[in-house]
Motif scaffolding. Structure first.
Motif, short mmCIF file in Angstrom:
data_model
loop_
_atom_site.label_atom_id
_atom_site.label_comp_id
_atom_site.label_asym_id
_atom_site.label_seq_id
_atom_site.Cartn_x
_atom_site.Cartn_y
_atom_site.Cartn_z
N ILE A 1 0.86 -1.19 0.00
CA ILE A 1 0.00 0.00 0.00
C ILE A 1 0.89 1.24 0.00
O ILE A 1 1.90 1.30 0.70
CB ILE A 1 -0.92 0.02 1.24
CG1 ILE A 1 -1.69 -1.30 1.35
CG2 ILE A 1 -1.89 1.19 1.16
CD1 ILE A 1 -2.64 -1.58 0.23
N ARG A 2 0.50 2.25 -0.76
CA ARG A 2 1.32 3.45 -0.93
C ARG A 2 0.98 4.47 0.16
O ARG A 2 0.13 5.32 0.01
CB ARG A 2 1.11 4.04 -2.32
CG ARG A 2 1.57 3.09 -3.42
CD ARG A 2 1.01 3.46 -4.77
NE ARG A 2 1.46 4.76 -5.22
CZ ARG A 2 1.02 5.34 -6.34
NH1 ARG A 2 0.11 4.72 -7.09
NH2 ARG A 2 1.48 6.51 -6.70
N VAL A 3 1.65 4.32 1.30
CA VAL A 3 1.49 5.17 2.49
C VAL A 3 0.03 5.17 2.96
O VAL A 3 -0.69 6.15 2.80
CB VAL A 3 1.99 6.61 2.25
CG1 VAL A 3 2.07 7.36 3.58
CG2 VAL A 3 3.35 6.62 1.57
N PRO A 4 -0.43 4.07 3.56
CA PRO A 4 -1.79 4.05 4.10
C PRO A 4 -1.92 5.05 5.25
O PRO A 4 -1.05 5.13 6.11
CB PRO A 4 -1.95 2.61 4.58
CG PRO A 4 -0.55 2.12 4.81
CD PRO A 4 0.30 2.82 3.80
N TRP A 5 -2.99 5.82 5.26
CA TRP A 5 -3.18 6.87 6.27
C TRP A 5 -4.53 6.69 6.94
O TRP A 5 -4.62 6.10 7.98
CB TRP A 5 -3.03 8.25 5.62
CG TRP A 5 -2.41 9.30 6.48
CD1 TRP A 5 -1.13 9.77 6.42
CD2 TRP A 5 -3.02 10.02 7.56
NE1 TRP A 5 -0.91 10.74 7.39
CE2 TRP A 5 -2.06 10.91 8.10
CE3 TRP A 5 -4.29 10.01 8.13
CZ2 TRP A 5 -2.32 11.77 9.18
CZ3 TRP A 5 -4.57 10.86 9.21
CH2 TRP A 5 -3.59 11.72 9.72
N GLY A 6 -5.59 7.20 6.33
CA GLY A 6 -6.91 7.02 6.93
C GLY A 6 -7.43 5.60 6.77
O GLY A 6 -7.08 4.89 5.82
N LEU A 7 -8.26 5.18 7.72
CA LEU A 7 -8.88 3.85 7.68
C LEU A 7 -10.27 3.99 8.29
O LEU A 7 -10.44 4.61 9.34
CB LEU A 7 -8.03 2.84 8.45
CG LEU A 7 -8.46 1.37 8.40
CD1 LEU A 7 -7.21 0.46 8.46
CD2 LEU A 7 -9.39 1.03 9.55
N ALA A 8 -11.27 3.45 7.62
CA ALA A 8 -12.65 3.57 8.10
C ALA A 8 -13.43 2.31 7.76
O ALA A 8 -13.13 1.62 6.78
CB ALA A 8 -13.34 4.79 7.47
N PHE A 9 -14.43 2.02 8.58
CA PHE A 9 -15.21 0.80 8.45
C PHE A 9 -16.61 1.14 7.92
O PHE A 9 -17.33 1.94 8.51
CB PHE A 9 -15.33 0.10 9.80
CG PHE A 9 -14.01 -0.22 10.43
CD1 PHE A 9 -13.29 -1.34 10.05
CD2 PHE A 9 -13.47 0.62 11.40
CE1 PHE A 9 -12.06 -1.63 10.62
CE2 PHE A 9 -12.24 0.34 11.98
CZ PHE A 9 -11.54 -0.79 11.59
N VAL A 10 -16.96 0.52 6.80
CA VAL A 10 -18.32 0.65 6.27
C VAL A 10 -19.21 -0.33 7.03
O VAL A 10 -18.86 -1.51 7.16
CB VAL A 10 -18.35 0.35 4.76
CG1 VAL A 10 -19.77 0.35 4.24
CG2 VAL A 10 -17.51 1.38 4.01
N PRO A 11 -20.36 0.12 7.56
CA PRO A 11 -21.22 -0.80 8.32
C PRO A 11 -21.58 -2.04 7.51
O PRO A 11 -22.05 -1.94 6.38
CB PRO A 11 -22.46 0.05 8.61
CG PRO A 11 -21.98 1.46 8.54
CD PRO A 11 -20.90 1.48 7.50
N ASP A 12 -21.30 -3.20 8.11
CA ASP A 12 -21.60 -4.48 7.47
C ASP A 12 -20.99 -4.59 6.07
O ASP A 12 -21.55 -5.21 5.16
CB ASP A 12 -23.11 -4.70 7.37
CG ASP A 12 -23.77 -4.71 8.73
OD1 ASP A 12 -23.20 -5.29 9.67
OD2 ASP A 12 -24.86 -4.11 8.86
N GLY A 13 -19.84 -3.94 5.90
CA GLY A 13 -19.22 -3.94 4.58
C GLY A 13 -17.71 -3.94 4.66
O GLY A 13 -17.12 -4.40 5.64
N PRO A 14 -17.06 -3.41 3.63
CA PRO A 14 -15.61 -3.47 3.55
C PRO A 14 -14.94 -2.44 4.45
O PRO A 14 -15.57 -1.58 5.06
CB PRO A 14 -15.34 -3.15 2.07
CG PRO A 14 -16.47 -2.26 1.69
CD PRO A 14 -17.66 -2.77 2.45
N VAL A 15 -13.62 -2.54 4.50
CA VAL A 15 -12.78 -1.55 5.17
C VAL A 15 -12.20 -0.64 4.09
O VAL A 15 -11.74 -1.11 3.04
CB VAL A 15 -11.65 -2.25 5.96
CG1 VAL A 15 -10.73 -1.22 6.60
CG2 VAL A 15 -12.25 -3.17 7.01
#
Length: 360
Positions: A55-69
């Motif tokens: 991954i090219r400098v992963p920064w933000g991360l968030a969770f979609v309800p009942d779905g992907p990251v």
């Protein structure tokens, strides 16, 4: 003698081939990839799943309800989608991202009413400023809040929705420390906004987005079960901080770094580290534990949390290099991203990575 020379030549050739293979493994090659569960255990955090690599400098991360990251690549402006058992794929390309210095595509947040509105929020560095946009898969972005001064350093960038449904934003002073004490500047602050980007009702100063001030570079936001807000902050040369954030609180920058500001009307941090041990980025809270990802410190700090106070920190994950983001998923699992190809780390083959640890 010829046999001995030939044997040494074969051993040398094999060694060179192995070195070359390792070097090629450190390049991006075909782009991000998903990796299955491994049997490896990282200290007492449990078996680690490497959910993505390269991954090219992963920064933000968030969770979609009942779905992907969703994971933001700082340098490319791409938001990746990680789904169990599938390779990572492009979810959205955020236009207008200018990745220079510490700027680029930074924090991500998913609307608390995502099931109805499908909004994803992103903090990014644009040509003239730092700003927040929101978008839907396949749609054009909508600017929510603009005019946060940008710089080569201290761009802040963490965004998160609080228990009250408001959007909280950690900003930096963008290299000009006086901004942190200027109530008219959004820099060096924690901002509290409505989902539409307006100053939230109940802010300390009506009509102002400022929730707290006197910050150098906020890069971590998290709430405990009682709704108390904590923030991680980069120090300058001496001390990094975890602060308990109070509405209207002034945390002292640039007058104070670390403790010692109470007598001058500032709020002292709950906990400090030397910059060598920490350089904090993301934080997360699960139950009675606060987790803090350390960049220069190259470790995950685990801190007991009770009634708004913090206990003695313990270090974990000291073999993964720089850690940028830590987050707790809805199922209780702990997610961590490395940041070794951001220009300040020591890249290893396969970096950067997205890791998942089981719920504790």
């Amino acid at each position: 003698m010829r046999l001995g020379l030939r044997s040494r030549w074969i051993r040398l050739s094999v060694a060179l081939l192995l070195i070359g293979a390792a070097a090629c493994g450190g390049e991006r090659g075909g782009g991000p990839s998903a990796v299955g569960t491994t049997a490896q255990s990282d200290s007492d955090l449990g078996a680690v799943e490497e959910r993505a690599r390269d991954i090219r400098v992963p920064w933000g991360l968030a969770f979609v309800p009942d779905g992907p990251v969703l994971v933001a690549e700082r340098n490319s402006g791409v938001v990746l989608r990680l789904s169990p058992g599938a390779p990572s794929e492009r979810f959205y390309q955020v236009p207008g991202v200018v990745a220079r210095g510490e700027g680029g595509l930074l924090g991500l947040a998913v609307s608390p009413t995502y099931a109805e509105d499908r909004w994803v929020y992103a903090y990014l560095t644009a040509e003239g400023d730092n700003r927040i946009v929101r978008f839907r898969d396949g749609g054009s972005p909508e600017v929510v809040f603009a005019g946060i001064a940008k710089g080569d350093n201290h761009n802040g960038g963490r965004i998160a929705f609080g228990p009250d449904g408001m959007l909280y934003v950690g900003t930096g002073d963008a290299g000009e420390s006086a901004r942190a004490q200027d109530p008219a500047s959004p820099n060096g602050k924690i901002l509290r906004l409505t989902p539409e980007g307006q100053p939230a009702p109940g802010n300390p100063t009506p009509g102002s987005p400022v929730y707290s001030l006197g910050h150098r570079n906020v890069q971590g936001l998290a709430w405990d079960a009682a709704g108390r807000l904590y923030a991680a902050e980069f120090g300058q040369n001496r001390f990094d901080e975890i602060n308990l954030i109070e509405p209207g609180g002034n945390y002292g920058w640039p007058t104070v770094e670390g403790t010692g500001g109470q007598g001058m009307g500032y709020r002292d941090p709950l906990l400090t580290w030397t910059t060598r041990e920490a350089s904090p980025s993301g934080i997360a809270i699960a139950g009675n534990t606060l987790y803090m990802a350390a960049l220069r410190g190259e470790r995950l700090w685990i801190v007991p949390l009770r009634d708004g106070t913090l206990g003695t920190p313990e270090a974990r994950l000291r073999d993964r290099g720089r850690l940028r983001t830590v987050a707790v998923a809805p199922d209780g699992a702990l997610w961590v991203t490395t940041s070794n190809i951001d220009g300040r780390g020591d890249p290893r083959p396969g970096d950067d990575r997205v890791l998942r640890f089981p719920a504790r």
